[in-house]
Design a protein around this motif. Structure first.
Motif, PDB file in Angstrom:
ATOM      1  N   MET A 127       4.469  -7.355   8.087  1.00 25.68           N
ATOM      2  CA  MET A 127       3.528  -6.230   8.162  1.00 25.68           C
ATOM      3  C   MET A 127       4.284  -4.920   8.032  1.00 25.68           C
ATOM      4  O   MET A 127       5.350  -4.752   8.616  1.00 25.68           O
ATOM      5  CB  MET A 127       2.794  -6.260   9.504  1.00 25.68           C
ATOM      6  CG  MET A 127       1.515  -5.443   9.523  1.00 25.68           C
ATOM      7  SD  MET A 127       0.786  -5.369  11.196  1.00 25.68           S
ATOM      8  CE  MET A 127       1.842  -4.167  11.988  1.00 25.68           C
ATOM      9  N   THR A 128       3.720  -4.032   7.281  1.00 21.96           N
ATOM     10  CA  THR A 128       4.437  -2.776   7.082  1.00 21.96           C
ATOM     11  C   THR A 128       4.432  -1.929   8.349  1.00 21.96           C
ATOM     12  O   THR A 128       3.458  -1.902   9.095  1.00 21.96           O
ATOM     13  CB  THR A 128       3.819  -1.958   5.935  1.00 21.96           C
ATOM     14  OG1 THR A 128       4.578  -0.759   5.775  1.00 21.96           O
ATOM     15  CG2 THR A 128       2.371  -1.580   6.225  1.00 21.96           C
ATOM     16  N   GLN A 129       5.535  -1.265   8.590  1.00 21.79           N
ATOM     17  CA  GLN A 129       5.615  -0.344   9.730  1.00 21.79           C
ATOM     18  C   GLN A 129       5.482   1.092   9.244  1.00 21.79           C
ATOM     19  O   GLN A 129       5.501   2.014  10.036  1.00 21.79           O
ATOM     20  CB  GLN A 129       6.953  -0.525  10.430  1.00 21.79           C
ATOM     21  CG  GLN A 129       7.172  -1.958  10.900  1.00 21.79           C
ATOM     22  CD  GLN A 129       8.485  -2.106  11.646  1.00 21.79           C
ATOM     23  OE1 GLN A 129       8.589  -1.800  12.827  1.00 21.79           O
ATOM     24  NE2 GLN A 129       9.496  -2.569  10.946  1.00 21.79           N
ATOM     25  N   ILE A 130       5.384   1.234   7.924  1.00 20.54           N
ATOM     26  CA  ILE A 130       5.262   2.570   7.339  1.00 20.54           C
ATOM     27  C   ILE A 130       3.897   3.146   7.699  1.00 20.54           C
ATOM     28  O   ILE A 130       2.865   2.503   7.476  1.00 20.54           O
ATOM     29  CB  ILE A 130       5.440   2.494   5.810  1.00 20.54           C
ATOM     30  CG1 ILE A 130       6.885   2.094   5.476  1.00 20.54           C
ATOM     31  CG2 ILE A 130       5.057   3.812   5.162  1.00 20.54           C
ATOM     32  CD1 ILE A 130       7.152   1.910   4.004  1.00 20.54           C
ATOM     33  N   MET A 138      15.171   3.075  15.112  1.00 19.82           N
ATOM     34  CA  MET A 138      15.080   2.258  13.895  1.00 19.82           C
ATOM     35  C   MET A 138      16.058   1.085  13.965  1.00 19.82           C
ATOM     36  O   MET A 138      15.727  -0.042  13.595  1.00 19.82           O
ATOM     37  CB  MET A 138      15.375   3.121  12.662  1.00 19.82           C
ATOM     38  CG  MET A 138      14.267   4.111  12.312  1.00 19.82           C
ATOM     39  SD  MET A 138      14.790   5.450  11.167  1.00 19.82           S
ATOM     40  CE  MET A 138      14.836   4.577   9.595  1.00 19.82           C
ATOM     41  N   ALA A 193      14.756  -2.864  14.450  1.00 17.26           N
ATOM     42  CA  ALA A 193      15.026  -3.763  13.326  1.00 17.26           C
ATOM     43  C   ALA A 193      16.011  -4.877  13.681  1.00 17.26           C
ATOM     44  O   ALA A 193      16.474  -5.597  12.796  1.00 17.26           O
ATOM     45  CB  ALA A 193      15.552  -2.965  12.137  1.00 17.26           C
ATOM     46  N   TYR A 240      19.048  -4.651  14.577  1.00 17.19           N
ATOM     47  CA  TYR A 240      20.444  -4.409  14.182  1.00 17.19           C
ATOM     48  C   TYR A 240      21.342  -4.245  15.409  1.00 17.19           C
ATOM     49  O   TYR A 240      22.564  -4.190  15.280  1.00 17.19           O
ATOM     50  CB  TYR A 240      20.557  -3.138  13.335  1.00 17.19           C
ATOM     51  CG  TYR A 240      19.858  -3.202  12.002  1.00 17.19           C
ATOM     52  CD1 TYR A 240      19.979  -4.314  11.172  1.00 17.19           C
ATOM     53  CD2 TYR A 240      19.105  -2.116  11.535  1.00 17.19           C
ATOM     54  CE1 TYR A 240      19.359  -4.362   9.940  1.00 17.19           C
ATOM     55  CE2 TYR A 240      18.483  -2.153  10.306  1.00 17.19           C
ATOM     56  CZ  TYR A 240      18.605  -3.282   9.512  1.00 17.19           C
ATOM     57  OH  TYR A 240      17.982  -3.313   8.291  1.00 17.19           O
ATOM     58  N   MET A 263      20.052   0.067   5.810  1.00 14.76           N
ATOM     59  CA  MET A 263      19.389  -0.384   7.033  1.00 14.76           C
ATOM     60  C   MET A 263      17.892  -0.068   6.973  1.00 14.76           C
ATOM     61  O   MET A 263      17.054  -0.885   7.363  1.00 14.76           O
ATOM     62  CB  MET A 263      20.025   0.293   8.259  1.00 14.76           C
ATOM     63  CG  MET A 263      21.413  -0.247   8.610  1.00 14.76           C
ATOM     64  SD  MET A 263      22.359   0.840   9.731  1.00 14.76           S
ATOM     65  CE  MET A 263      21.568   0.527  11.308  1.00 14.76           C
ATOM     66  N   SER A 296      16.206  -2.374   4.165  1.00 13.20           N
ATOM     67  CA  SER A 296      16.197  -3.792   4.545  1.00 13.20           C
ATOM     68  C   SER A 296      15.192  -4.051   5.672  1.00 13.20           C
ATOM     69  O   SER A 296      14.597  -5.132   5.747  1.00 13.20           O
ATOM     70  CB  SER A 296      17.603  -4.211   4.969  1.00 13.20           C
ATOM     71  OG  SER A 296      17.607  -5.545   5.423  1.00 13.20           O
ATOM     72  N   ALA A 297      14.998  -3.060   6.555  1.00 12.30           N
ATOM     73  CA  ALA A 297      14.079  -3.235   7.686  1.00 12.30           C
ATOM     74  C   ALA A 297      12.641  -2.881   7.326  1.00 12.30           C
ATOM     75  O   ALA A 297      11.787  -2.806   8.210  1.00 12.30           O
ATOM     76  CB  ALA A 297      14.548  -2.389   8.863  1.00 12.30           C
ATOM     77  N   ASP A 298      12.389  -2.661   6.039  1.00 17.66           N
ATOM     78  CA  ASP A 298      11.021  -2.338   5.593  1.00 17.66           C
ATOM     79  C   ASP A 298      10.520  -0.984   6.084  1.00 17.66           C
ATOM     80  O   ASP A 298       9.318  -0.767   6.212  1.00 17.66           O
ATOM     81  CB  ASP A 298      10.008  -3.407   6.039  1.00 17.66           C
ATOM     82  CG  ASP A 298      10.121  -4.652   5.199  1.00 17.66           C
ATOM     83  OD1 ASP A 298      10.557  -4.542   4.036  1.00 17.66           O
ATOM     84  OD2 ASP A 298       9.783  -5.735   5.706  1.00 17.66           O
TER      85      ASP A 298
END
Lengths: 336, 336
Positions: free
Chosen positions: A1-4, A123, A127, A129, B123, B126-128
């Motif tokens: 699902m997009t987080q944008i 972020m 994600a 990371y 980053m 890649s994390a959308d």
């Protein structure tokens, strides 16, 4: 699902939790209205060092140490540190965080850097990371005046629109869970230039950028100002606050009931001779750590929009007659 | 599944593809061994502007414009720009990318900034968090000498260990797919300080940081030097290269067969009077765009480790007697 979300925001699937925060400030800030809320107030502006720059590095180091201590975590457990300050080539940050041996991303967004560091840190955590990251920013009245204006010994007069650079540093630890405040979204700022060339009226330089980011945040998340308990800018001061509220009214949003500015909160206007208010990377960072987060953590404020504001100038660009564009990075922080 | 690799690396589940790259350089760089590979070579160092700083902003703007044009994309399609330069308060970047109206993260990692911008950009993709992001960095001989050393008119002598700041800018567009080069992993650098205080021997200041990042990359990904077709540092120059190879030998890795340094590639040692080689944010960026990526894209090099190297000093920190610590950010780029 997009987080944008919308044009320039992210709505995180997985929030980044602010599990620890620490603030350290100078004597003047300790004497202000928030004085009792800071973790540490320095007795003298040099913090035991030989130069203003080393003093500022010490501020960052101590703020990080305090934040780590509160979270009962070690530097080795931090995957990244996102850090920045106002000085050329970020020397306060480099020499401040160096000995922690944490992989480092150096950031510069002028006084908006606290928002930039929390954005990139969130972020990274969201994600997967990193399990833990640290975000730290600082400013120092002595190093900033030397860098941008006049030597302190010169004793220049300051116009009433001028703000006073906060001596202080705020450090934050972000993690996947824990604590009672979390970052649920961000709105990353664009550079906004209204052509203002007065480096002693930074509120006017930055207000259009704050307006742009706040407006975009409300559009991207489909929210009204009242959906936030507070919309908190970094260091617009009294002059910038008036401009911001007017600009947003023109765009159809009245934030006057919920607006708060860290630069207005940190000093007492009547007694501290700081004119339009406080400014600097440290201003929004220490106010977030000392006042904003505790209110979010205890649930007094359920959701706030934190918008540190930066004026993008250098002594060189100013002397060469360039304008002072602004930038502002929005961070949505919610109680949990 | 975790993407965290070892102590300080990320192995991306989804690579960020470098779908477009552009380089613009000054006359001297155009006369060097890579001259014919650059997209644009300026006739004069001012690039039509009144100051070195504005010239450097123009370099960034043109590099971005070229990269966008090659990808047939518009600035509005870029979700973020990650940018930086060497100047105090990043004025080359701020005034360079301002008019594109892209949400901006300002970065400072000295000459390692190209690696920092590609790391954070990868980053984000890649994390959308973004479909497209842009990463751009620059340096300019004139603005850097003025910032860090002496006015050009002074005509100071330069010791043989000194490097020559590259006038140039490289811009890159990252996306989820496309192109024939992709970023599969990163190793984010720590600050490494061997106590060197000679700002005219930056190779020696940065080599320990390059060693640290390369060593950690090999450990985190469980690779040997020969698993890379090239291990490419940013701007160590001849002096720094020798130190790096020696330091890594002490740690059990011989990279002498695969090592390449952008600072060595960009100028002709015999004829261009650049002493130890090239340096600056622009050095690694334009070499990546003009020489490294084309080799990866055509499959001549299947996998490279790109490690821009930065020396963390300011004129203030240097004058106050501080050492010059280094930092290096590793980016794994593979053919696809």
């Amino acid at each position: 699902m997009t987080q944008i979300a919308g044009q320039q925001s992210i709505k995180f699937d997985k929030s980044a939790h602010i599990i620890s925060a620490a603030s350290i400030v100078g004597k003047k800030e300790g004497e202000g209205p928030l004085g009792k809320l800071f973790d540490l107030v320095g007795e003298e502006a040099s913090f035991g060092e030989n130069t203003w720059e080393e003093a500022e590095s010490t501020l960052q180091r101590e703020a990080c140490q305090l934040a780590l201590g509160k979270a009962k975590l070690l530097p080795t457990q931090m995957r990244y540190v996102f850090c920045g300050d106002l000085l050329g080539q970020l020397i306060a940050s480099s020499f401040g965080v160096m000995n922690f041996n944490i992989p480092m991303f150096g950031l510069y967004g002028a006084c908006s850097t606290c928002g930039e560091s929390l954005s990139l840190g969130a972020m990274a955590v969201s994600a997967d990371y990193a399990d833990y990251v640290m975000a730290v920013t600082s400013s120092h009245f002595g190093s900033a005046e030397k860098q941008f204006r006049f030597p302190l010994e010169y004793g220049n007069q300051r116009p009433l629109a001028a703000t006073w650079t906060v001596t202080g540093s705020g450090a934050f630890i972000l993690a996947k869970k824990g604590g009672h405040a979390r970052i649920t979204g961000i709105t990353t700022g664009k550079i906004v230039d209204y052509g203002v060339k007065d480096s002693l009226n930074m509120g006017a330089c930055m207000a259009p950028a704050a307006c742009d980011t706040i407006y975009q945040n409300l559009m991207d998340f489909n929210r009204q100002p009242d959906d936030y308990d507070k919309i908190i800018t970094g260091d617009l001061g009294y002059v910038g606050q008036t401009i911001l509220i007017d600009l947003l009214k023109e765009k159809g949003f009245d934030i006057s009931r919920v607006h708060m500015d860290c630069g207005i909160e940190i000093y007492d206007r009547e007694t501290q001779d700081t004119h339009s208010g406080g400014s600097g990377c440290g201003c929004s960072a220490v106010t977030l750590a000392a006042k904003i987060l505790p209110n979010v953590e205890k649930g007094a404020w359920k959701r706030v929009l934190f918008v540190p504001t930066g004026a993008l100038l250098s002594p060189t660009s100013f002397n060469e007659g360039q304008s002072v564009p602004g930038i502002a990075h929005g961070v949505v922080i919610e109680h949990c």
